[in-house]
Scaffold this motif. Structure first.
Motif, short mmCIF file in Angstrom:
data_model
loop_
_atom_site.label_atom_id
_atom_site.label_comp_id
_atom_site.label_asym_id
_atom_site.label_seq_id
_atom_site.Cartn_x
_atom_site.Cartn_y
_atom_site.Cartn_z
N ARG A 202 0.85 -1.19 0.00
CA ARG A 202 0.00 0.00 0.00
C ARG A 202 0.89 1.24 0.00
O ARG A 202 2.10 1.14 0.22
CB ARG A 202 -0.94 0.03 1.20
N ALA A 203 0.27 2.38 -0.27
CA ALA A 203 1.04 3.62 -0.32
C ALA A 203 0.16 4.78 0.12
O ALA A 203 -1.06 4.74 0.00
CB ALA A 203 1.58 3.86 -1.73
N GLU A 204 0.81 5.80 0.63
CA GLU A 204 0.15 7.06 0.97
C GLU A 204 0.80 8.16 0.14
O GLU A 204 2.02 8.17 -0.05
CB GLU A 204 0.31 7.38 2.46
N GLU A 205 -0.02 9.08 -0.38
CA GLU A 205 0.52 10.13 -1.23
C GLU A 205 0.05 11.51 -0.78
O GLU A 205 -1.05 11.67 -0.27
CB GLU A 205 0.09 9.90 -2.69
N LYS A 206 0.92 12.49 -1.03
CA LYS A 206 0.59 13.90 -0.86
C LYS A 206 0.80 14.57 -2.21
O LYS A 206 1.84 14.39 -2.84
CB LYS A 206 1.48 14.56 0.19
N ILE A 207 -0.18 15.35 -2.65
CA ILE A 207 -0.13 15.96 -3.98
C ILE A 207 -0.31 17.47 -3.85
O ILE A 207 -1.17 17.94 -3.12
CB ILE A 207 -1.23 15.37 -4.88
N GLN A 221 12.58 19.55 -19.58
CA GLN A 221 12.48 20.32 -20.83
C GLN A 221 11.22 21.17 -20.88
O GLN A 221 10.45 21.14 -21.85
CB GLN A 221 12.56 19.37 -22.04
N VAL A 222 10.99 21.90 -19.79
CA VAL A 222 9.85 22.82 -19.74
C VAL A 222 10.39 24.21 -19.40
O VAL A 222 11.44 24.34 -18.77
CB VAL A 222 8.81 22.38 -18.68
N PRO A 223 9.69 25.25 -19.81
CA PRO A 223 10.12 26.60 -19.47
C PRO A 223 10.08 26.84 -17.97
O PRO A 223 9.26 26.25 -17.25
CB PRO A 223 9.10 27.50 -20.19
N ALA A 224 10.97 27.68 -17.49
CA ALA A 224 10.92 28.06 -16.08
C ALA A 224 9.56 28.68 -15.77
O ALA A 224 9.00 29.41 -16.59
CB ALA A 224 12.04 29.06 -15.77
N GLY A 225 9.03 28.36 -14.61
CA GLY A 225 7.71 28.87 -14.25
C GLY A 225 6.56 28.00 -14.68
O GLY A 225 5.39 28.35 -14.46
N THR A 226 6.86 26.84 -15.30
CA THR A 226 5.79 25.91 -15.69
C THR A 226 5.27 25.16 -14.46
O THR A 226 6.05 24.52 -13.75
CB THR A 226 6.31 24.88 -16.71
N PRO A 227 3.98 25.24 -14.17
CA PRO A 227 3.46 24.48 -13.02
C PRO A 227 3.60 22.98 -13.24
O PRO A 227 3.32 22.47 -14.33
CB PRO A 227 1.98 24.90 -12.96
N LEU A 228 4.04 22.28 -12.20
CA LEU A 228 4.16 20.83 -12.23
C LEU A 228 3.39 20.25 -11.06
O LEU A 228 3.12 20.93 -10.07
CB LEU A 228 5.63 20.41 -12.14
N LEU A 229 3.06 18.97 -11.18
CA LEU A 229 2.39 18.26 -10.09
C LEU A 229 3.45 17.55 -9.26
O LEU A 229 4.24 16.77 -9.78
CB LEU A 229 1.40 17.24 -10.67
N SER A 230 3.47 17.85 -7.98
CA SER A 230 4.39 17.19 -7.06
C SER A 230 3.64 16.09 -6.32
O SER A 230 2.60 16.34 -5.70
CB SER A 230 4.95 18.20 -6.05
N VAL A 231 4.17 14.87 -6.41
CA VAL A 231 3.55 13.71 -5.75
C VAL A 231 4.58 13.08 -4.83
O VAL A 231 5.62 12.60 -5.29
CB VAL A 231 3.04 12.67 -6.77
#
Length: 262
Positions: A202-207, A221-231
């Protein structure tokens, strides 16, 4: 082996709370003990419900209810006409259990398996934060892995989509190398299971949404300031023992995070 207790209440008065879990839960715990001890390994057939009922001196119905819950938890797999087997991460239906990032068109087969590029795999000392998360002592050895997962885009070119950092307890994962991980063709959790005897159950995640730093943006390879999803994920083996801390940054311009709730 002593039979589980079927008592369910104390005799301390009308407001007393249950002293023991339901009988099928006790049987479930005993089966889990056997799984944790490696009595039945991933992919192996476990004894029949009749055999387990005799072993634990309970009814077959009680065993069936315990096995049903373990199957619902993806720890066991029922196969019609063949019996019940210990689940394994090499099986197709379990393989994608922890994979939540899917292409926007929903077709996992179109982009094929992820191409994995390992930037780092080294043995180091756990920081206080990592040690606390993994239930270790500060400065205990951990394996630290950094990798990039790329998927085929519409034009067939590989697009770096996930940047992951993993920390694993040094003891159970002694001998892990980038070459060993790169050469294994199945899912990472199947590697942990088959070659190191560690099964994530099993796993627990924070997003959260974050902005990458310059190095992370360059790798993905994304421009600076590109929003990303942190998991951030903590994965556990049997008995709720933490065995992995994983921090991933996900591009979501062509993918989305999907979670099936039931």
């Amino acid at each position: 082996m002593p039979a589980p207790s079927s008592d369910s209440t104390t005799d301390t008065g009308p407001l007393a709370t249950p002293a023991f879990s339901p009988l099928y839960q006790q049987i479930k715990a005993l089966i889990l003990q056997s799984l944790q001890a490696g009595e039945w390994k991933p992919g192996e057939l476990i004894p029949s419900e009749i055999e387990l009922a005799g072993r634990y001196r309970v009814s077959q119905g009680t065993v069936r209810k315990a096995v049903d819950e373990l199957a619902g938890d993806n720890l066991l797999v029922r196969r019609q006409g063949r019996g019940t087997f210990v689940a394994t991460h090499t099986e197709q239906h379990v393989r994608y259990r922890f994979l939540k990032l899917v292409p926007d068109d929903g077709d996992l087969n179109r982009e094929g398996p992820a191409q994995r590029r390992f930037l780092e795999c080294r043995r180091t000392r756990a920081s206080a934060e990592i040690a606390r998360t993994l239930g270790l002592r500060s400065s205990d050895a951990v394996m630290q892995v950094r990798r990039v997962l790329s998927f085929a885009g519409q034009d067939g070119a590989q697009v770096p989509t996930i940047l992951e950092d993993l920390w694993l307890p040094g003891g159970p994962f002694k001998g892990l190398t980038a070459e060993r991980m790169a050469s294994f063709r199945g899912p990472t959790y199947a590697l942990f299971e088959t070659e190191f005897g560690v099964r994530m159950v099993r796993a627990e995640e924070k997003i959260r949404a974050v902005l990458p730093d310059a190095e992370q943006a360059d790798i993905l390879q994304v421009p600076a300031g590109t929003p990303l999803l942190s998991v951030e994920r903590v994965a556990y083996t049997y008995n709720d023992t933490p065995m992995e801390l994983r921090r991933g940054l996900y591009r979501t311009d062509t993918h989305h995070y999907r979670n099936d709730l039931s």
